[in-house]
Scaffold this motif. Structure first.
Motif, PDB file in Angstrom:
ATOM      1  N   MET A   1       0.873  -1.109  -0.075  1.00  0.00           N
ATOM      2  CA  MET A   1      -0.042   0.087  -0.052  1.00  0.00           C
ATOM      3  C   MET A   1       0.917   1.457   0.078  1.00  0.00           C
ATOM      4  SD  MET A   1      -1.192   0.668   3.812  1.00  0.00           S
ATOM      5  CE  MET A   1      -0.188   0.741   5.124  1.00  0.00           C
ATOM      6  N   ARG A   2       0.246   2.592  -0.450  1.00  0.00           N
ATOM      7  CA  ARG A   2       1.041   3.504  -0.244  1.00  0.00           C
ATOM      8  C   ARG A   2       1.046   4.402   1.014  1.00  0.00           C
ATOM      9  NH1 ARG A   2      -2.467   6.789  -4.598  1.00  0.00           N
ATOM     10  NH2 ARG A   2      -3.884   5.824  -3.400  1.00  0.00           N
ATOM     11  N   THR A   3       2.202   4.976   1.645  1.00  0.00           N
ATOM     12  CA  THR A   3       1.902   5.951   2.805  1.00  0.00           C
ATOM     13  C   THR A   3       2.643   6.942   2.490  1.00  0.00           C
ATOM     14  OG1 THR A   3       4.041   5.100   3.765  1.00  0.00           O
ATOM     15  CG2 THR A   3       2.092   3.699   4.281  1.00  0.00           C
ATOM     16  N   LEU A   4       2.059   8.188   2.994  1.00  0.00           N
ATOM     17  CA  LEU A   4       2.820   9.310   2.926  1.00  0.00           C
ATOM     18  C   LEU A   4       3.433   9.257   4.293  1.00  0.00           C
ATOM     19  CD1 LEU A   4       3.257  12.200   1.574  1.00  0.00           C
ATOM     20  CD2 LEU A   4       1.113  12.819   2.931  1.00  0.00           C
ATOM     21  N   ARG A   5       5.041   9.103   3.942  1.00  0.00           N
ATOM     22  CA  ARG A   5       5.899   8.898   5.158  1.00  0.00           C
ATOM     23  C   ARG A   5       6.771  10.203   5.366  1.00  0.00           C
ATOM     24  NH1 ARG A   5       8.710   3.481   5.068  1.00  0.00           N
ATOM     25  NH2 ARG A   5      10.327   4.530   4.289  1.00  0.00           N
ATOM     26  N   VAL A   6       7.138  10.502   6.660  1.00  0.00           N
ATOM     27  CA  VAL A   6       8.010  11.117   6.963  1.00  0.00           C
ATOM     28  C   VAL A   6       9.321  10.459   7.512  1.00  0.00           C
ATOM     29  CG1 VAL A   6       8.888  13.542   8.169  1.00  0.00           C
ATOM     30  CG2 VAL A   6       6.518  13.305   7.408  1.00  0.00           C
ATOM     31  N   ASP A   7      10.513  10.421   6.838  1.00  0.00           N
ATOM     32  CA  ASP A   7      11.489   9.392   7.401  1.00  0.00           C
ATOM     33  C   ASP A   7      12.189  10.180   8.415  1.00  0.00           C
ATOM     34  OD1 ASP A   7      11.143   6.933   6.042  1.00  0.00           O
ATOM     35  OD2 ASP A   7      12.095   7.811   4.383  1.00  0.00           O
ATOM     36  N   ARG A   8      12.522  11.561   8.332  1.00  0.00           N
ATOM     37  CA  ARG A   8      12.949  12.343   9.264  1.00  0.00           C
ATOM     38  C   ARG A   8      12.738  13.771   8.690  1.00  0.00           C
ATOM     39  NH1 ARG A   8      16.180  10.276   5.426  1.00  0.00           N
ATOM     40  NH2 ARG A   8      17.074  11.785   3.963  1.00  0.00           N
ATOM     41  N   PRO A   9      12.890  14.500   9.590  1.00  0.00           N
ATOM     42  CA  PRO A   9      12.511  15.889   9.208  1.00  0.00           C
ATOM     43  C   PRO A   9      13.064  16.294   7.758  1.00  0.00           C
ATOM     44  CG  PRO A   9      13.223  16.200  11.480  1.00  0.00           C
ATOM     45  CD  PRO A   9      13.382  14.664  11.000  1.00  0.00           C
ATOM     46  N   HIS A  10      12.370  16.999   7.042  1.00  0.00           N
ATOM     47  CA  HIS A  10      12.326  17.523   5.557  1.00  0.00           C
ATOM     48  C   HIS A  10      12.511  16.128   4.486  1.00  0.00           C
ATOM     49  CE1 HIS A  10      12.766  21.461   7.385  1.00  0.00           C
ATOM     50  NE2 HIS A  10      13.948  21.065   8.142  1.00  0.00           N
ATOM     51  N   ALA A  11      12.236  14.972   5.070  1.00  0.00           N
ATOM     52  CA  ALA A  11      12.046  13.847   4.104  1.00  0.00           C
ATOM     53  C   ALA A  11      11.000  13.439   3.872  1.00  0.00           C
ATOM     54  CB  ALA A  11      13.446  12.885   4.523  1.00  0.00           C
ATOM     55  N   VAL A  12       9.964  13.959   3.226  1.00  0.00           N
ATOM     56  CA  VAL A  12       8.753  13.276   3.150  1.00  0.00           C
ATOM     57  C   VAL A  12       8.422  12.745   1.814  1.00  0.00           C
ATOM     58  CG1 VAL A  12       7.647  15.645   2.732  1.00  0.00           C
ATOM     59  CG2 VAL A  12       6.218  13.843   3.601  1.00  0.00           C
ATOM     60  N   ALA A  13       7.781  11.626   1.675  1.00  0.00           N
ATOM     61  CA  ALA A  13       7.471  11.035   0.225  1.00  0.00           C
ATOM     62  C   ALA A  13       6.381  10.080   0.305  1.00  0.00           C
ATOM     63  CB  ALA A  13       8.744  10.324  -0.433  1.00  0.00           C
ATOM     64  N   LEU A  14       5.717   9.840  -0.927  1.00  0.00           N
ATOM     65  CA  LEU A  14       4.583   8.680  -0.920  1.00  0.00           C
ATOM     66  C   LEU A  14       5.488   7.492  -1.071  1.00  0.00           C
ATOM     67  CD1 LEU A  14       1.569   8.887  -0.807  1.00  0.00           C
ATOM     68  CD2 LEU A  14       1.694   8.896  -3.478  1.00  0.00           C
ATOM     69  N   THR A  15       5.276   6.419  -0.148  1.00  0.00           N
ATOM     70  CA  THR A  15       6.138   5.253   0.111  1.00  0.00           C
ATOM     71  C   THR A  15       5.524   4.129   0.027  1.00  0.00           C
ATOM     72  OG1 THR A  15       7.711   6.636   1.459  1.00  0.00           O
ATOM     73  CG2 THR A  15       8.306   4.372   1.478  1.00  0.00           C
ATOM     74  N   ASP A  16       5.920   3.190  -0.800  1.00  0.00           N
ATOM     75  CA  ASP A  16       5.330   1.745  -0.618  1.00  0.00           C
ATOM     76  C   ASP A  16       5.786   0.955   0.812  1.00  0.00           C
ATOM     77  OD1 ASP A  16       3.656   1.306  -2.856  1.00  0.00           O
ATOM     78  OD2 ASP A  16       5.529   1.183  -4.202  1.00  0.00           O
ATOM     79  N   ALA A  17       4.508   0.462   1.305  1.00  0.00           N
ATOM     80  CA  ALA A  17       4.876  -0.228   2.675  1.00  0.00           C
ATOM     81  C   ALA A  17       3.864  -1.343   2.654  1.00  0.00           C
ATOM     82  CB  ALA A  17       4.459   0.610   3.768  1.00  0.00           C
ATOM     83  N   PRO A  18       4.210  -2.326   3.266  1.00  0.00           N
ATOM     84  CA  PRO A  18       3.327  -3.713   3.643  1.00  0.00           C
ATOM     85  C   PRO A  18       1.832  -3.162   4.252  1.00  0.00           C
ATOM     86  CG  PRO A  18       5.242  -3.708   5.259  1.00  0.00           C
ATOM     87  CD  PRO A  18       5.485  -2.614   4.247  1.00  0.00           C
ATOM     88  N   SER A  19       1.164  -3.872   3.669  1.00  0.00           N
ATOM     89  CA  SER A  19      -0.280  -3.641   4.482  1.00  0.00           C
ATOM     90  C   SER A  19      -0.276  -3.997   5.713  1.00  0.00           C
ATOM     91  CB  SER A  19      -1.608  -4.339   3.824  1.00  0.00           C
ATOM     92  OG  SER A  19      -1.762  -3.909   2.468  1.00  0.00           O
ATOM     93  N   PRO A  20      -1.019  -3.312   6.798  1.00  0.00           N
ATOM     94  CA  PRO A  20      -1.028  -3.657   8.178  1.00  0.00           C
ATOM     95  C   PRO A  20      -1.871  -4.721   8.299  1.00  0.00           C
ATOM     96  CG  PRO A  20      -2.091  -1.838   7.812  1.00  0.00           C
ATOM     97  CD  PRO A  20      -1.578  -1.967   6.396  1.00  0.00           C
TER      98      PRO A  20
END
Ligand SMILES: [Zn+2]
Ligand SMILES: [Zn+2]
Length: 326
Positions: A1-20
């Motif tokens: 699934m897609r997630t709008l993830r912030v890995d660390r400050p200033h690093a935000v991206a639409l990222t694929d992740a496993p479904s929970p």
């Protein structure tokens, strides 16, 4: 699934992740989000400006949402996850739970194709309630909790400082107290139409014109200057409700004697309690509030970058920016 993830400050991206995977034993439900509101706090999460005690990176954004359960039931859900065992939870102050835990801050948020939510925090929507409008339950609950704490008298004169979503929703919810007057003191002339739609009797950009002597002043701009303006506009015996966050560590100077001589009450309000959340859903389900006017922008999740850019500024009226999901 897609997630709008912030890995660390200033690093935000639409990222694929496993479904929970929902664990029914643990009382979890799987929700498919349909509308996700973005707010200034999301920008602060992206920028790393939120007090570190209230955030854990990497995180998935999205604390204002509506969605559907596997069987199609439309729902919203509280973002704060109270432990239910501490002293604060015991007296109903779930916003002050000893263990801070919140969807979109310390656990994955709703800007994703799927979201896990504790079942006890999920609230059903009445048939026919618009799912975009329902994503506004979270900011409405924040405002309503503050207003409950300020205990307005019916028929009061109120001033709202700040013409963003929280200020506009404060104007709208104050109508529940049949006010004699609600004035909105804004910063952008383009917000005039939204102020009228919210139900403001007056909209001005000039603190002088807004005047003073108000029984209640709601500060929803989150700047030291706005706090000063709010304190100065309260009448003797009045209440100033602080809802705006100004940024970690920022301070305001104020005339001490005016607070004392004015017999003022200054109240901060953090988030919402489960009780106020239930009340807010009830108002929406009963059609007693209609917050949809505040939605000015909608973007599909795939265009999240454009949504965040819109939230940061630009010309024209700007209320709630929503991400939509199929
Ligand atoms: Zn928010
Ligand atoms: Zn607790």
């Amino acid at each position: 699934m897609r997630t709008l993830r912030v890995d660390r400050p200033h690093a935000v991206a639409l990222t694929d992740a496993p479904s929970p995977a929902a664990d029914p034993e643990a009382g979890e439900l799987l929700v498919r989000p349909r509308a996700v509101g973005l707010c200034g706090t999301d920008l602060e999460l992206v920028d790393g400006a939120v007090d570190p005690a209230y955030v854990r990176y990497p995180l998935v954004l999205g604390h204002e949402w509506s969605g559907v359960l596997a069987d199609g039931t439309p729902v919203v859900g509280e973002g704060i996850v109270p432990c239910g065992r501490c002293a604060a939870c015991g007296r109903g102050a779930t916003n002050l739970c000893a263990t801070y835990d919140e969807i979109g801050f310390t656990r994955p948020g709703a800007a994703a194709d799927e979201l896990l939510v504790p079942a006890r925090l999920v609230h059903r929507l009445a048939p026919g309630v618009d799912l975009a409008e329902a994503a506004l339950v979270e900011p409405m609950a924040v405002v309503l909790r503050g207003l409950r704490r300020a205990a307005p008298e019916p028929g009061l004169r109120a001033l709202v400082v700040g013409d963003g979503t929280i200020g506009l929703l404060a104007v709208h919810l104050l109508r529940l107290w049949s006010p004699a007057e609600v004035c909105l003191l804004g910063r952008r002339p383009e917000q005039a139409g939204l102020a009228a739609a919210a139900g403001a009797d007056r909209f001005t950009l000039d603190p002088e014109e807004a005047g003073g002597g108000y029984q209640l002043v709601v500060e929803a701009a989150g700047t030291p200057e706005a706090v000063g303006t709010a304190l100065g506009a309260a009448g003797r015996g009045g209440t100033v409700l602080l809802l705006g966050l100004a940024g970690t560590g920022r301070t305001a100077a104020f005339p001490i004697d005016e607070l004392v001589n004015g017999d003022l009450t200054v109240r901060g309000s953090f988030a919402y309690t489960s009780e106020v959340w239930r009340e807010t859903v009830g108002l929406l389900n009963a059609g007693e509030v209609a917050p949809g006017f505040v939605i000015t922008h909608r973007f599909p999740l795939a265009e999240a970058a454009a949504a965040l850019a819109t939230l940061r500024g630009g010309a024209g009226p700007r209320g709630k920016v929503l991400l939509t999901l199929p």
